[in-house]
Design a protein around this motif. Structure first.
Motif: not given
Length: 195
Positions: A98, A9-10, A89-90, A1, A6
């Motif tokens: 985040y 990328s978001c 990216y998700t 993690d 995170q």
């Protein structure tokens, strides 16, 4: 993690795709409201990517991936770091989570650094000043951590309420010499006096 990966990328993914304009603007507004700062990043590559993304958004109101790459091309490994963020990216649905994780990790590192400096400078001669400085720094970190967190905001309010009670107690007992003034229940003191 890795909260830096995170979060970025978001944020990067919010600028890509058909909804990139509207979702990207929303995400960047959330980032500004939450006070995310470049100092929150330990990885200097991610720090520079964040600065480039924010500069692009502030200048144009949206983020053009090619212009971001252009801003990053002079830094060693920065374009690769940016590509890594795009690939990871998700969804933008968890942006606030985040940001919270990033904030907590930043405060954690600052506490360690502040604690180390506190102990390094601590001597018997400056203990009062050092503790006051350290507690002010911790209060500032608690306020930073409380941004957007209801429970921590209540703790911050509790701290202020506790300080106000102690000041009132001091005022009544030591300034006004009202020795009967109590902050709490009176009966335990009466019982102790009888004993």
């Amino acid at each position: 993690d890795n909260p830096e990966l995170q979060f970025l990328s978001c944020l990067t993914g919010a600028c890509v795709g058909e909804a990139g304009g509207a979702d990207g603007a929303r995400c960047f507004r959330v980032v500004e409201e939450q006070g995310v700062d470049k100092e929150w990043f330990l990885d200097t590559r991610y720090q520079k990517v964040f600065v480039a993304l924010m500069a692009e958004f502030k200048q144009f109101g949206f983020v053009d991936m090619f212009k971001v790459v252009n801003r990053l091309k002079d830094g060693v490994g920065l374009v690769d770091a940016y590509q890594e963020l795009i690939d990871a990216y998700t969804t933008t649905a968890h942006l606030e989570h985040y940001i919270s994780q990033l904030r907590k990790r930043h405060v954690y590192h600052v506490i360690h650094r502040t604690g180390y400096e506190f102990l390094k400078e601590l001597t018997p001669d400056n203990v009062v000043e050092s503790v006051e400085t350290f507690s002010h720094q911790l209060a500032n970190l608690q306020d930073l951590l409380a941004n957007g967190d209801k429970e921590l905001m209540q703790l911050s309010d509790f701290r202020e309420e506790s300080i106000a009670k102690k000041l009132k107690l001091h005022q009544e007992r030591f300034v006004n010499h009202n020795w009967k003034f109590l902050d709490g229940l009176a009966w335990p003191w009466q019982c102790l006096n009888q004993i």
